[in-house]
Design an enzyme around this catalytic site. Structure first.
Site, mmCIF file in Angstrom:
data_model
loop_
_atom_site.group_PDB
_atom_site.id
_atom_site.type_symbol
_atom_site.label_atom_id
_atom_site.label_comp_id
_atom_site.label_asym_id
_atom_site.label_seq_id
_atom_site.Cartn_x
_atom_site.Cartn_y
_atom_site.Cartn_z
ATOM 1 N N THR A 162 -0.449 2.150 0.561
ATOM 2 C CA THR A 162 -0.951 1.532 1.780
ATOM 3 C C THR A 162 -0.816 2.568 2.870
ATOM 4 O O THR A 162 0.145 3.331 2.859
ATOM 5 C CB THR A 162 -0.060 0.326 2.150
ATOM 6 O OG1 THR A 162 -0.218 -0.671 1.153
ATOM 7 C CG2 THR A 162 -0.401 -0.247 3.502
ATOM 8 N N THR A 222 5.210 -0.149 2.371
ATOM 9 C CA THR A 222 4.302 0.182 1.286
ATOM 10 C C THR A 222 5.037 -0.111 -0.018
ATOM 11 O O THR A 222 6.272 -0.124 -0.041
ATOM 12 C CB THR A 222 3.840 1.652 1.379
ATOM 13 O OG1 THR A 222 2.931 1.932 0.307
ATOM 14 C CG2 THR A 222 5.002 2.625 1.316
ATOM 15 N N GLY A 223 4.285 -0.361 -1.062
ATOM 16 C CA GLY A 223 4.927 -0.678 -2.331
ATOM 17 C C GLY A 223 4.574 -2.074 -2.799
ATOM 18 O O GLY A 223 3.644 -2.687 -2.270
ATOM 19 N N GLY A 261 4.022 -5.455 -2.872
ATOM 20 C CA GLY A 261 4.004 -6.366 -1.732
ATOM 21 C C GLY A 261 4.760 -7.657 -1.944
ATOM 22 O O GLY A 261 5.314 -8.225 -0.999
HETATM 23 N N1 ASP Z 1 1.903 -3.055 -0.383
HETATM 24 C C1 ASP Z 1 0.628 -3.008 -1.064
HETATM 25 C C2 ASP Z 1 0.368 -4.327 -1.721
HETATM 26 O O1 ASP Z 1 1.265 -4.913 -2.276
HETATM 27 C C3 ASP Z 1 0.518 -1.903 -2.048
HETATM 28 C C4 ASP Z 1 1.221 -0.620 -1.731
HETATM 29 O O2 ASP Z 1 1.473 -0.304 -0.578
HETATM 30 O O3 ASP Z 1 1.578 0.118 -2.641
HETATM 31 O O4 ASP Z 1 -0.756 -4.752 -1.732
#
Ligand code: ASP
Length: 342
Positions: free
Chosen positions: A201, A252-253, A255
């Site tokens: 993200t 990020t990560g 969610g």
């Molecule tokens: N946070 C984002 C989601 O879960 C994905 C990401 O940032 O890796 O959609």
């Protein structure tokens, strides 16, 4: 902050509680120091934050609003078809549909968001329109698309040949049901060297020359997610939160774990209690790890924070989380975030 709190208590003790407690209690009492050294500043998740920050910086260096800066900034990866996690070129869901999640928040606490938006590259700009032109905070799916069309956004195909190829490859082996962390295990890093996870993200936070904060967050979400899945990124308090009195945070990560812990709001509240940006991010990460230690070993979540003084920090579960910083002295700084594992 502590000084101001004591000051308030002191005034109350003098029998002046009403004089000492104006309606906007916190704002009246918290007086951060803003110096030329730390404002303006913009920070953003991952290495691709460098290019995004450059666009935001053009706004900030002219004395522009943090809100305009973050919108302009995150539009850069949104428009980049080679970025498989944001905007056009983002990996689709399990049905082959590219659906975008985004939100934006300004220094007055105004916010706007879209989730599951198809066919519009600049989800962040649609989110801003939701904030500015509707009485609502969040529009989803067809309703978000309908609104974007009414606002004159262009309808286009967001599925690039490259993303379609990756999706078709995934279809050969994938079962059509949610499998925890399949995104992490199914792929070697292809288009994002150095990143072992197949989702990202852009989250961006800016402090402008007037000392006002804003943030933006935009993503295509987890690759090959179920159609209709909404991540943390468009959810105010989860993927992004800004409190102009204290600071801002973004994530990020995976969610789902961020939503479960209302991550970005938590980071800001921890900064309110006196944690530095990195300490606040670390504690938010630790909540995720403590609640689900086994899950946490397998996933990535990273938080990024900027406080009202222009101090920043980040922390992630896994190593490999980087963020970009841009301010007067250095416009292209990339910082390797600290992490629990590694
Ligand atoms: N946070 C984002 C989601 O879960 C994905 C990401 O940032 O890796 O959609």
């Amino acid at each position: 902050m502590k000084y101001n709190r004591r000051k308030f208590i002191g005034l109350s003790a003098l029998g002046l509680p009403f004089l000492a407690a104006p309606k906007n209690f916190g704002h009246a009492l918290y007086q951060p120091e803003i110096t030329k050294e730390n404002a303006p500043i913009v920070i953003a998740t991952w290495d691709f934050g460098v290019a995004a920050n450059a666009a935001a910086w053009k706004v900030l260096k002219e004395g522009g609003l943090a809100l305009d800066a973050v919108e302009q900034g995150v539009r850069v990866p949104e428009a980049d078809p080679t970025n498989p996690t944001v905007g056009i070129g983002g990996y689709p869901d399990r049905d082959g549909k590219v659906t975008l999640d985004a939100c934006i928040m300004d220094h007055l606490g105004n916010c706007g968001s879209v989730a599951g938006l198809e066919h519009v590259v600049h989800a962040i700009s649609v989110a801003r329109k939701v904030m500015e032109k509707t009485p609502h905070v969040m529009l989803v799916g067809d309703g978000a698309l309908q609104f974007a069309m009414e606002e004159g956004f262009k309808k286009e195909n967001l599925l690039t040949a490259e993303s379609e190829k990756e999706w078709k490859k995934w279809l050969k082996t994938a079962q059509y049901k949610p499998i925890i962390n399949i995104e992490n295990k199914a792929f070697a890093p292809k288009r994002l060297p150095g990143n072992k996870f197949n989702h990202d993200t852009i989250g961006m936070l800016a402090l402008d020359a007037n000392g006002n904060l804003s943030g933006a967050c935009t993503t295509s979400g987890m690759a090959f997610k179920m159609h209709g899945r909404v991540g943390d990124s468009p959810i105010i308090g989860a993927g992004l939160y800004v409190d102009n009195e204290i600071g801002g945070a973004t994530s990020t990560g995976v969610g789902e774990e961020v939503i479960r812990n209302v991550g970005s709001f938590l980071v800001v509240e921890l900064m309110r209690q006196g944690y530095s940006p990195e300490e606040a991010c670390k504690e938010a990460v630790m909540r995720i790890i403590r609640k689900k230690p086994e899950t946490a070993k397998e996933i990535q979540v990273g938080f990024l924070a900027l406080n009202k003084k222009g101090q920043y920090g980040a922390y992630a579960i896994q190593k490999g989380f980087s963020f970009a910083v841009c301010h007067t002295e250095n416009q292209k700084l990339v910082v390797k975030g600290n992490s629990y594992y590694g």
